[in-house]
Scaffold this motif. Structure first.
Motif, PDB file in Angstrom:
ATOM      1  N   GLY A  19      23.908  91.657  64.197  1.00 17.80           N
ATOM      2  CA  GLY A  19      22.993  90.870  63.367  1.00 17.80           C
ATOM      3  C   GLY A  19      23.163  91.313  61.923  1.00 17.80           C
ATOM      4  N   TYR A  20      23.112  90.357  60.988  1.00 10.66           N
ATOM      5  CA  TYR A  20      23.217  90.719  59.572  1.00 10.66           C
ATOM      6  C   TYR A  20      21.935  91.438  59.155  1.00 10.66           C
ATOM      7  N   PRO A  21      22.061  92.452  58.285  1.00  7.99           N
ATOM      8  CA  PRO A  21      20.869  93.168  57.835  1.00  7.99           C
ATOM      9  C   PRO A  21      19.850  92.196  57.241  1.00  7.99           C
ATOM     10  N   ASP A  24      16.652  88.400  61.700  1.00 11.40           N
ATOM     11  CA  ASP A  24      16.257  88.687  63.090  1.00 11.40           C
ATOM     12  C   ASP A  24      17.292  88.148  64.065  1.00 11.40           C
ATOM     13  N   LYS A  25      17.933  87.031  63.629  1.00  9.54           N
ATOM     14  CA  LYS A  25      18.837  86.338  64.543  1.00  9.54           C
ATOM     15  C   LYS A  25      20.148  87.102  64.710  1.00  9.54           C
ATOM     16  N   LYS A  26      20.653  87.143  65.927  1.00 11.87           N
ATOM     17  CA  LYS A  26      21.954  87.786  66.163  1.00 11.87           C
ATOM     18  C   LYS A  26      23.067  86.782  65.848  1.00 11.87           C
ATOM     19  N   ALA A  27      24.017  87.189  65.018  1.00 11.87           N
ATOM     20  CA  ALA A  27      25.163  86.315  64.720  1.00 11.87           C
ATOM     21  C   ALA A  27      26.159  86.334  65.881  1.00 11.87           C
ATOM     22  N   LEU A  28      26.274  87.480  66.561  1.00 14.55           N
ATOM     23  CA  LEU A  28      27.096  87.583  67.778  1.00 14.55           C
ATOM     24  C   LEU A  28      26.201  88.148  68.875  1.00 14.55           C
ATOM     25  N   GLY A  45      33.631  75.412  66.930  1.00 11.44           N
ATOM     26  CA  GLY A  45      32.187  75.646  67.073  1.00 11.44           C
ATOM     27  C   GLY A  45      31.479  75.186  65.827  1.00 11.44           C
ATOM     28  N   HIS A  46      30.206  74.924  66.021  1.00  8.88           N
ATOM     29  CA  HIS A  46      29.334  74.490  64.938  1.00  8.88           C
ATOM     30  C   HIS A  46      29.312  75.439  63.763  1.00  8.88           C
ATOM     31  N   ASN A  47      28.778  74.979  62.654  1.00  2.00           N
ATOM     32  CA  ASN A  47      28.432  75.881  61.553  1.00  2.00           C
ATOM     33  C   ASN A  47      27.476  76.936  62.118  1.00  2.00           C
ATOM     34  N   GLY A  48      27.762  78.178  61.787  1.00  2.00           N
ATOM     35  CA  GLY A  48      26.836  79.243  62.191  1.00  2.00           C
ATOM     36  C   GLY A  48      27.014  79.729  63.618  1.00  2.00           C
ATOM     37  N   SER A  49      28.088  79.303  64.297  1.00  2.00           N
ATOM     38  CA  SER A  49      28.249  79.745  65.697  1.00  2.00           C
ATOM     39  C   SER A  49      28.843  81.154  65.787  1.00  2.00           C
ATOM     40  N   GLY A  50      29.331  81.679  64.666  1.00  2.00           N
ATOM     41  CA  GLY A  50      29.773  83.080  64.656  1.00  2.00           C
ATOM     42  C   GLY A  50      31.273  83.275  64.477  1.00  2.00           C
ATOM     43  N   LYS A  51      31.997  82.224  64.138  1.00  2.00           N
ATOM     44  CA  LYS A  51      33.462  82.323  64.034  1.00  2.00           C
ATOM     45  C   LYS A  51      33.869  83.307  62.921  1.00  2.00           C
ATOM     46  N   SER A  52      33.282  83.114  61.731  1.00  2.00           N
ATOM     47  CA  SER A  52      33.653  84.007  60.613  1.00  2.00           C
ATOM     48  C   SER A  52      33.209  85.436  60.908  1.00  2.00           C
ATOM     49  N   THR A  53      32.049  85.567  61.525  1.00  2.00           N
ATOM     50  CA  THR A  53      31.547  86.920  61.820  1.00  2.00           C
ATOM     51  C   THR A  53      32.490  87.622  62.798  1.00  2.00           C
ATOM     52  N   PHE A  54      33.027  86.875  63.747  1.00  2.00           N
ATOM     53  CA  PHE A  54      34.015  87.462  64.669  1.00  2.00           C
ATOM     54  C   PHE A  54      35.245  87.938  63.880  1.00  2.00           C
ATOM     55  N   THR A 204      38.206  76.406  63.108  1.00  2.00           N
ATOM     56  CA  THR A 204      38.240  75.061  62.535  1.00  2.00           C
ATOM     57  C   THR A 204      37.156  74.166  63.126  1.00  2.00           C
ATOM     58  N   HIS A 205      36.690  73.227  62.277  1.00  2.00           N
ATOM     59  CA  HIS A 205      35.774  72.190  62.747  1.00  2.00           C
ATOM     60  C   HIS A 205      36.548  70.937  63.109  1.00  2.00           C
ATOM     61  N   ASP A 206      37.844  70.943  62.822  1.00  2.00           N
ATOM     62  CA  ASP A 206      38.628  69.729  62.979  1.00  2.00           C
ATOM     63  C   ASP A 206      39.190  69.664  64.412  1.00  2.00           C
TER      64      ASP A 206
HETATM   65  N1  LIG Z   1      26.072  87.334  54.879  1.00  2.00           N
HETATM   66  C1  LIG Z   1      25.211  86.865  55.777  1.00  2.00           C
HETATM   67  N2  LIG Z   1      23.928  87.249  55.754  1.00  2.00           N
HETATM   68  C2  LIG Z   1      23.022  86.829  56.677  1.00  2.00           C
HETATM   69  N3  LIG Z   1      23.331  85.971  57.676  1.00  2.00           N
HETATM   70  C3  LIG Z   1      24.613  85.550  57.745  1.00  2.00           C
HETATM   71  C4  LIG Z   1      25.610  85.966  56.812  1.00  2.00           C
HETATM   72  N4  LIG Z   1      26.788  85.376  57.145  1.00  2.00           N
HETATM   73  C5  LIG Z   1      26.543  84.631  58.235  1.00  2.00           C
HETATM   74  N5  LIG Z   1      25.240  84.737  58.607  1.00  2.00           N
HETATM   75  C6  LIG Z   1      24.607  84.103  59.767  1.00  2.00           C
HETATM   76  O1  LIG Z   1      25.312  84.520  60.929  1.00  2.00           O
HETATM   77  C7  LIG Z   1      25.461  83.432  61.842  1.00  2.00           C
HETATM   78  C8  LIG Z   1      26.939  83.214  62.128  1.00  2.00           C
HETATM   79  O2  LIG Z   1      27.549  82.774  60.918  1.00  2.00           O
HETATM   80  P1  LIG Z   1      29.120  82.596  60.748  1.00  2.00           P
HETATM   81  O3  LIG Z   1      29.388  82.392  59.297  1.00  2.00           O
HETATM   82  O4  LIG Z   1      29.813  83.721  61.429  1.00  2.00           O
HETATM   83  O5  LIG Z   1      29.376  81.246  61.566  1.00  2.00           O
HETATM   84  P2  LIG Z   1      30.612  80.258  61.491  1.00  2.00           P
HETATM   85  O6  LIG Z   1      30.791  79.754  62.867  1.00  2.00           O
HETATM   86  O7  LIG Z   1      31.765  80.922  60.842  1.00  2.00           O
HETATM   87  O8  LIG Z   1      30.059  79.108  60.554  1.00  2.00           O
HETATM   88  P3  LIG Z   1      30.857  78.145  59.538  1.00  2.00           P
HETATM   89  O9  LIG Z   1      31.581  77.191  60.412  1.00  2.00           O
HETATM   90  O10 LIG Z   1      29.769  77.511  58.736  1.00  2.00           O
HETATM   91  O11 LIG Z   1      31.763  79.016  58.712  1.00  2.00           O
HETATM   92  C9  LIG Z   1      24.751  82.231  61.199  1.00  2.00           C
HETATM   93  O12 LIG Z   1      23.450  82.166  61.718  1.00  2.00           O
HETATM   94  C10 LIG Z   1      24.749  82.589  59.732  1.00  2.00           C
HETATM   95  O13 LIG Z   1      23.656  81.991  59.086  1.00  2.00           O
END
Ligand SMILES: Nc1ncnc2c1ncn2[C@@H]1O[C@H](COP(=O)(O)OP(=O)(O)OP(=O)(O)O)[C@@H](O)[C@H]1O
Length: 283
Positions: A19-21, A24-28, A45-54, A204-206
């Motif tokens: 979870g990002y500091p 409350d929500k867990k990103a992964l 996956g959707h925006n916010g599904s956690g791809k970038s965080t992975f 990708t979203h495409d």
């Molecule tokens: N720097 C940050 N601080 C707080 N929350 C974050 C941060 N970066 C991402 N999040 C949250 O973590 C969750 C996962 O985000 P992430 O960017 O990994 O998703 P994503 O699938 O890559 O989305 P996108 O397709 O929009 O790039 C989301 O709920 C997002 O709001």
């Protein structure tokens, strides 16, 4: 769908939560996911599904609050020197090149990474020259980056990563905001890189691109990997794709709109394949 066995994975998330500091929500959420070695993987996956965080976990920028990231079967080490080595072996290209390109010209940017990696000056010049050449950037090597188009900026960001000759290339939305010609050029480039032995994974979203390009597809939803398989396997489950709010690739929509007697064999993954399959005499 057959999950990829750990033995074939180059990068693996094993029960990773994060979870990002300040949130409350867990990103992964206990994410289990393998990137298969030697393949072209699309992570959808959707925006916010956690791809970038992975991806940020894959290069050790973020660290799991529980679970483990495995690189070539071993737990990631977060010691500064090990991270430096890891970031040469794994190249991450950010969605927005402005986040990645910090120097004035493509040449300066590419040489910066090589210098950081501790390479000697003659080798830096040679490697940077070769990479810029291979990426079709030689003619703009000394052009101020802010004069370049978005497509060229993305190529420079990719060149900076490729100069380090990574084993695994991760790309976050590489085709976002590109016109069709620049997208085609980038995809051709990724195919060449993959053919040279690099494992490539893109978020990708495409769905059209994911379906046509990837050997393996992972679908993420709310910090978990909820589907995986070949493009045919994943998109065969049309109900699941739609219920995840994702689109079906256009080629598949067209395919399933055809009368059944025209739909013989496996669904096509390219327009050329589609034309061949439907060019049958109507009895
Ligand atoms: N720097 C940050 N601080 C707080 N929350 C974050 C941060 N970066 C991402 N999040 C949250 O973590 C969750 C996962 O985000 P992430 O960017 O990994 O998703 P994503 O699938 O890559 O989305 P996108 O397709 O929009 O790039 C989301 O709920 C997002 O709001």
């Amino acid at each position: 769908m057959n999950p990829i066995n750990s033995a074939y994975s180059i990068m693996e998330a094993k029960g990773v939560s994060f979870g990002y500091p300040g949130t409350d929500k867990k990103a992964l959420r206990e994410l289990n996911l393998c990137l298969p070695k030697g393949k072209k993987t699309a992570i959808c996956g959707h925006n916010g599904s956690g791809k970038s965080t992975f991806f940020l976990h894959a290069i050790g920028i973020h660290r799991p609050s529980s679970g483990q990231m495995l690189w070539r079967g071993s737990a990631l080490s977060y010691r500064p020197n090990d991270l430096k080595t890891l970031r040469q072996q794994i190249g991450l290209v950010f969605q927005d090149p402005e986040q990645q390109l910090i120097l004035n010209t493509p040449y300066e940017d590419v040489t910066f990474g090589l210098r950081n990696a501790g390479m000697s000056e003659p080798n830096i010049r040679l490697r940077a020259g070769n990479t810029l050449d291979a990426m079709g950037l030689a003619s703009v090597a000394d052009t101020p980056i802010h004069h370049l188009s978005l497509g060229l900026k993305k190529r420079v960001a990719l060149a900076g990563v490729l100069a380090l000759e990574p084993e695994l290339l991760l790309l976050d939305e590489p085709t976002a905001y590109l016109d069709r010609a620049s997208e085609r050029q980038l995809v051709d480039e990724l195919n060449r890189i993959h053919a040279s032995g690099v494992t490539v994974a893109m978020a990708t979203h495409d769905m059209n691109l994911a379906y046509a390009w990837a050997d393996w597809i992972l679908v993420m939803e709310q910090g978990q990997c909820v589907m995986q398989g070949t493009p045919q396997q994943v998109f065969e489950d049309r109900d699941a794709i739609v219920s995840l709010g994702l689109e079906l690739p256009m080629l598949l929509e067209l395919w399933y709109a055809l009368p059944e007697f025209l739909r013989e064999g496996t669904p096509p993954r390219s327009v050329e394949h589609f034309k061949q399959l439907v060019k049958k005499p109507i009895r």
